[in-house]
Every structure is written in C-alpha cells, then in structure tokens.
Design a protein around this motif. Sequence first.
Motif, PDB file in Angstrom:
ATOM      1  N   ASN A 589       0.864  -1.178   0.000  1.00  0.00           N
ATOM      2  CA  ASN A 589       0.000   0.000   0.000  1.00  0.00           C
ATOM      3  C   ASN A 589       0.904   1.232   0.000  1.00  0.00           C
ATOM      4  N   ARG A 590       0.757   2.061  -1.005  1.00  0.00           N
ATOM      5  CA  ARG A 590       1.578   3.269  -1.112  1.00  0.00           C
ATOM      6  C   ARG A 590       0.658   4.485  -1.061  1.00  0.00           C
ATOM      7  N   ASN A 591       1.040   5.447  -0.238  1.00  0.00           N
ATOM      8  CA  ASN A 591       0.297   6.707  -0.180  1.00  0.00           C
ATOM      9  C   ASN A 591       1.256   7.817   0.206  1.00  0.00           C
ATOM     10  N   VAL A 592       0.806   9.048   0.082  1.00  0.00           N
ATOM     11  CA  VAL A 592       1.650  10.199   0.403  1.00  0.00           C
ATOM     12  C   VAL A 592       1.985  10.183   1.896  1.00  0.00           C
ATOM     13  N   GLY A 593       3.278  10.024   2.210  1.00  0.00           N
ATOM     14  CA  GLY A 593       3.737  10.061   3.587  1.00  0.00           C
ATOM     15  C   GLY A 593       3.658   8.753   4.335  1.00  0.00           C
ATOM     16  N   ALA A 594       3.207   7.671   3.682  1.00  0.00           N
ATOM     17  CA  ALA A 594       3.042   6.372   4.361  1.00  0.00           C
ATOM     18  C   ALA A 594       2.159   6.516   5.595  1.00  0.00           C
ATOM     19  N   LEU A 595       1.040   7.212   5.447  1.00  0.00           N
ATOM     20  CA  LEU A 595       0.162   7.500   6.569  1.00  0.00           C
ATOM     21  C   LEU A 595      -0.901   6.425   6.734  1.00  0.00           C
ATOM     22  N   VAL A 596      -1.297   6.191   7.993  1.00  0.00           N
ATOM     23  CA  VAL A 596      -2.387   5.276   8.334  1.00  0.00           C
ATOM     24  C   VAL A 596      -3.433   6.071   9.107  1.00  0.00           C
ATOM     25  N   PRO A 597      -4.568   6.415   8.503  1.00  0.00           N
ATOM     26  CA  PRO A 597      -5.603   7.156   9.238  1.00  0.00           C
ATOM     27  C   PRO A 597      -6.021   6.403  10.494  1.00  0.00           C
ATOM     28  N   ARG A 598      -6.185   7.125  11.584  1.00  0.00           N
ATOM     29  CA  ARG A 598      -6.571   6.505  12.854  1.00  0.00           C
ATOM     30  C   ARG A 598      -8.015   6.024  12.787  1.00  0.00           C
ATOM     31  N   TYR A 599      -8.336   5.041  13.631  1.00  0.00           N
ATOM     32  CA  TYR A 599      -9.685   4.500  13.686  1.00  0.00           C
ATOM     33  C   TYR A 599     -10.655   5.602  14.145  1.00  0.00           C
ATOM     34  N   GLY A 600     -11.743   5.787  13.388  1.00  0.00           N
ATOM     35  CA  GLY A 600     -12.724   6.803  13.733  1.00  0.00           C
ATOM     36  C   GLY A 600     -12.294   8.213  13.422  1.00  0.00           C
ATOM     37  N   SER A 601     -11.330   8.387  12.552  1.00  0.00           N
ATOM     38  CA  SER A 601     -10.845   9.720  12.213  1.00  0.00           C
ATOM     39  C   SER A 601     -11.953  10.555  11.580  1.00  0.00           C
ATOM     40  N   ARG A 602     -11.948  11.873  11.899  1.00  0.00           N
ATOM     41  CA  ARG A 602     -12.946  12.768  11.321  1.00  0.00           C
ATOM     42  C   ARG A 602     -12.765  12.879   9.815  1.00  0.00           C
ATOM     43  N   THR A 603     -11.524  12.993   9.378  1.00  0.00           N
ATOM     44  CA  THR A 603     -11.234  13.037   7.949  1.00  0.00           C
ATOM     45  C   THR A 603     -11.218  11.605   7.456  1.00  0.00           C
ATOM     46  N   ARG A 604     -12.379  11.145   7.026  1.00  0.00           N
ATOM     47  CA  ARG A 604     -12.546   9.716   6.746  1.00  0.00           C
ATOM     48  C   ARG A 604     -11.842   9.332   5.453  1.00  0.00           C
ATOM     49  N   ASP A 605     -11.116   8.249   5.528  1.00  0.00           N
ATOM     50  CA  ASP A 605     -10.499   7.661   4.330  1.00  0.00           C
ATOM     51  C   ASP A 605     -10.269   6.189   4.625  1.00  0.00           C
TER      52      ASP A 605
END
Length: 746
Positions: A589-605
């Motif tokens: 999985n490749r994305n900008v910054g190698a980020l993992v959105p937190r569970y229940g994040s407001r900025t949903r992805d």
Amino acid sequence: MSTFRRDFLASFVVFLVAIPLSLGIAVASGAPVAAGLIAAVVGGVVAGLIGGSPLQVSGPAAGLTVIVAELVQTYGWRATCTITLLGGLLQVALGAGKVARTALAVSPAVVHGMLAGVGVVLVLAQVHVLLGGSPQQSALANLGELPGQLAAPNTHPALLGALTVLVLLFWSRLPSTGPLRLIPGPLPAIALATLTAWSLGWDVRRVELPDSLFGGWDTPAVPEGPPIGIVGAVLSVALVAAVESLLCSVAVDRRRPAGVPRADLDRDLLGQGAGNAVSGFLGGLPIAGVIVRSTANIEAGARSRTSAVLHGVWVLVLALSCGPAIEQVPLPALAALLVVLGVRLIDTARIRDLRHHREAPAYFATLVGVVVLGLGEGVLVGIAVMGVLALRRLTRLSVRAEHLVPEPDDGPVPIRTHVVVEGTLTFLGVPKVTRLLHEVPPGASVDLDLNVDFMDHAAFDAIHQWRLAHERQGGRVDIDEVHEAWYERAVTGDMSSPRKSPPSARWWAPWANRRRRSEEELDAPEVSPAAVLLDGVREYHGRTARLVRPIMAELAMEQKPQHLFITCVDSRIVPNIITASGPGDLFINRNVGALVPRYGSRTRDDSVAATVEYATNVLDIRTITVCGHSNCGAMAALLAGGTEVEHLSGLSRWLKHGNHSLARFLATDPSGEDAPPLTRLCKINVMQQLDNLLTYPWLRKRVESGEIELVGLYLDLQSANVEILDRATGAFMPVPDDAPPARTVT
C-alpha cells in the motif's frame, strides 16, 4: 488414540484393498491366484519390517503385470519365480551400494508413460475377460480381436463386469466424510458381484485356489533361454519394481503426518529386494511399493510400519481359512476391477503438466512403445526420446537483432544495433550467430547481450574475432553478459572455475541512467516519456519476462504474499529492491507520507483500512511493515504548516492524518540528537503510524495475541541503507547481518 490402535484399524482398511487387487493382478499376469496372495503377505511382512518408508505398503503391483505376463509366457511360472528372486537379490545389492536415488534420475515423463502404457495393455487384455472371452498374447492382438468380442459378448460375464464398474464408480462419488468411505470400493464391488453370481447361479469362470496356500509349492526352476534375455528379464523386474517403489516412497514421504520419520530410500530398496527374494522363493509375484494401498494406509490413520505388517498377517489368515469363499469370486468381476485400475493408470492430468515442460513427446513415445513393442522396449524408447529432448534443450540457441537507423535530419549519426544471444552457445550455434553478426553494418555501435549458460571455445573465438574486425572498421561493441561471464573469463584467461557474474544493472537503474551514455554518444534527440515507458516494457519482454514467466504462471490464479508493506509514494523507494523480494511476496500500500488514518478519524479515508482488512482477514498476512524514508516531501509539508500545498485541496485534507506525527515531534525533546528536524520527523512518523494501526480494535487484539507482528523500517536515501525500529528504545538500528530482526511489538 494410541499409535498401535491407529495402525491396527488402518491395517484392516489396507487388507480390504489388497485382497481383490492381489487376486486380480495374479489373474492378469497369468500366474497362479495363490501367487498374488503370497506376494501380498510377503510385501506386508518382509518389506514392511525391513523397508525404509514406514507408511508405504508393498505387494503385487499393476505396473509389473505386463512384465510378469511376458515372463510366464516365455519361461514358465517356476522360472519366473527364479527371475523374481534374482531381481530381489539385485535390488538388495543396489540398496547396499547406496544408489537408490540414482533410480530417480529416470524422467517422470518416462515413468508415467510406462504406467499409462501398462494401463492400456491391462485394459485391452481384461476387457476380453470381462466380456467372457480370453485375452490374446499381445496388446495389438487384443486390440484386433476387440471389435468381434464387443459384437458378441457373453451375457453373464458382461453383466457382472458392468455391475462391478458401476459399484466402483458409485463408491468413488460418495461423500469423503461418510461412514461408507471407510470401506474401500473394491471390496463391496467384488462382494456384490460374487453374491449376484452365486444367488442367480450364473455359469462364469471363478477363482481357483490350490488345496492350501503353499500346497503346490516347488523349488523355483532355472530359466531356459539365451543368457542375455534372462539377464534382461532380471534387470527389468529389479529396475521397474525399484523405480516404482522409490517413486511411491517419495510420494508417501510428502504426505506423511507429523512425527513420522522421513523415508530412507536405500533401506527401502533393501526391503523391496528382500521381499522380492522371499516372494520369488515361495512362489509369489514380484512386489513393489503400491501407491493405492499406501494412500489408503495414510488416510486410514496409520502412524508406523505396524499397519503394513499387520495387513500382511490378515491376508495370510484369510488365505488359510477362507479359501472356499475366495473361490466363489467371479473372474469377470476381477477383470472389471483391473479395467478401472488400468484406466486410472492413464493419468491425463500428467499430460497437461508435461506439456508445460515440453516433455509430452517422451510420455507418448513410452506409452506407444509399451503397447506395441513391450514394456522394456517401450521404456528404452522413452528414455531415448527424453535424451533427444534434453540434447535439443542443451543446444537450443536464440539469436535476434534490432537495427536502429537514424532519421535523415539527425545528421551523421552511426547506426546502432542491439543483438541478443540466448541459450547454450556451442560450435553448433556458431554459424547462426556469425551469420547475423556479419549482417551488422560496418561502423555501427553494437550492444551484444550474451544471455548464455555455456560458451565453448569455438563460440568465443568466433565472437571475439568478429568483435576485433568490427572495431578495426570503426565500429564499437559493448558486450553485456547476463549470467556467467564466459566471454570475459575467456578474454582474461581466467578459466579456473565458472563464476557468476554480477546481475545486470540495467533492470534496477533508472531510465535516465540507462539512456545517458547512448544519448551522449549519439547526440540523440529528446524522446517522450511515453516512448521511454514503452522502451522499458520492450526491455522487460526481451530480458525478464521469460525468466519470471514460470513464477507468474504459478501466481496467476492465487496470490500468497507474506507481508503487508505500507510505504510512501515517493518514486525513490522501490520496496522489492530494498527487501530483495519478488512477485507475490509483498502486498503493498503506497500513499503520500506512508500515513495510516486513525480509527474513527474525522477526515474519513478507508483506503488504507481496506488494504489492512483484506491483507489480514483474507490473505492471512501475519506481518505489517511501515517504511518511511529520508527527505520525505509529505513530512516537509507538515513542518511548513501545510502552506506549500494549501492550493492542493485533496493533498491538504490527506496530510491532516499526519498531524499526530507532527504533535509527537513537537512534544519530543530533541536534546542529545544531532539529526535535522526533517529526519527526526520522518522517523517519528513511522512510530506514529504503527501506533495508528493499533487504534483499530480488531487489529490490536491480534497484535497483542501474537498473531500479527508490526515492523518499522526507515530508508536513508543517500546511503541506501535500511534501519529497523527497536520498539523498546524508540530508536532505529542497523538490520543485523546474521540474525532475524526481533519482534517490534510485544
């Protein structure tokens, strides 16, 4: 359940399989029916006690039927017993000489072709018995008489044969977990046919036993005939039985349950030899390891050689106490059983596998040879065809060239030629190579790729002399050797031992590096990015596709990656290079910054979460790696407060998932560290994304239970070194050279 109890129950299953098969094989071989029972007893007790494969069951084998039938017709039964005895002694000598694995050098294409040929011969002979007739002396004669036999079958034998086949087919389609499947199919098929013939009073030929199992025993007779023929007969029995047994032993060894020791092939050959010597002396058929009985033994739960030995004991008890019952078995039913067995020997699935390796000609040559010429001759034909195929592969050579002619407006730019030579380059291929090289225009620049696994002196001399002549005429030749540096070693005179040349750098070097030299030399005009991409695809097709094709073919229908690898989209990171992995190893999985959105994040992805869910719940991946890198643009944007990318709305929203990394960075005391702020943030981001993964409750449970391991990596672009996160200290350490990395999550 104790080991003895498992073996005790399994021995009854194998015994039920062995009885009808032993009787049928004896009838098909033209031997006394008692010979099949003697061979089953000896195969179980003698070969079972001495053999080196604990779960293999030995006894009379269908693959030896044709050999025994020919020997009985040529030398008589008592002399055939002597040949069996001598063949057993030869096997003992081979086993003592530790040459068991040498027998496995026979190509599987020849072995399976031989078994298929035996199956055809068996079917052609037993169909006549099934229809109430008598088999002829050869497969071709049986084939010639078959239309007449089919036109006028004997009703009662044909009905019994059909009934037996139907029961066998029905039994094979029963649920594998049902209680009836505990009973092997041949037993109810033969029992029902026997009961039908007895109850209806049908006049059919039945099994004939002597007054006692060894009642008609006499010393084996010396074969009468040419010594060469007798020696060939002994070799045929010994080698065919040895190869069949060893192949069976290898197959059984691959399916052995935990705790069962591996097979000792040399000891197994000793056991088979001892069994054949005893069987021949007592008047039994030749024996070999039999895959049908061995498979039944494993599936019935056997755990040691006790099962095989006990099955021989039960055969002996039955033969001594139940002779009248056995004599009620109709021969057409046994013939039908052998017809089904012969059809199964013709394993069409093997043909598909052999076609992939281009060995089908050897299979069909052996099959036809066995049917037309006989077993020994057919095997020799198959071995000869396999030798021709191997020789053809060893001398296979592919030569191709591509001439790049400049446009008229480009000025006096020399022609460039790309020549690729692949295969084995010997004197046989010299005319083909030199013919193409002599077509290269004088003065052209030549890229000569030698993708060869061997080059003899004649080939080297031809290429070297052409190179010298071409360079004298103003041309240039660059030679690139993909595998062993045969040409380079010949030029330098270092021919002491083959050395693997370093892999070609072209596959991992950037496009710009690969084109730089040619553009400087040719002053080539700028080309479009799409053209560069297609040029890379062409290079892949020319160099790499054929090498990875077997791997990709295996992966085509199913992927089984071992790791989920989350990293940045940065073009300087190539996960397969820094992990030395190949197709099917990494689920990326490749994305900008190698980020993992937190569970229940407001900025949903959900893109990253979806990847993690699929990897762990569907692909059953047990390791998740987050890999960061130096000079990350996403981290630089976070340090700048997002002002540099505020005009990019989608990117700005995505980078909000990195705010926790930034907050952690700001809360960390940098004292004692001399790393630049951007480097510290890039490393802290890896730690934070691992923590973000643990915010998913279902994933945290599996991590804490030890089912899934989290790993943090950091790639320093300038040094090209990879470091691993030590979770306990929060520091990135060099990857150990001689030990696997420790778990990063406890």
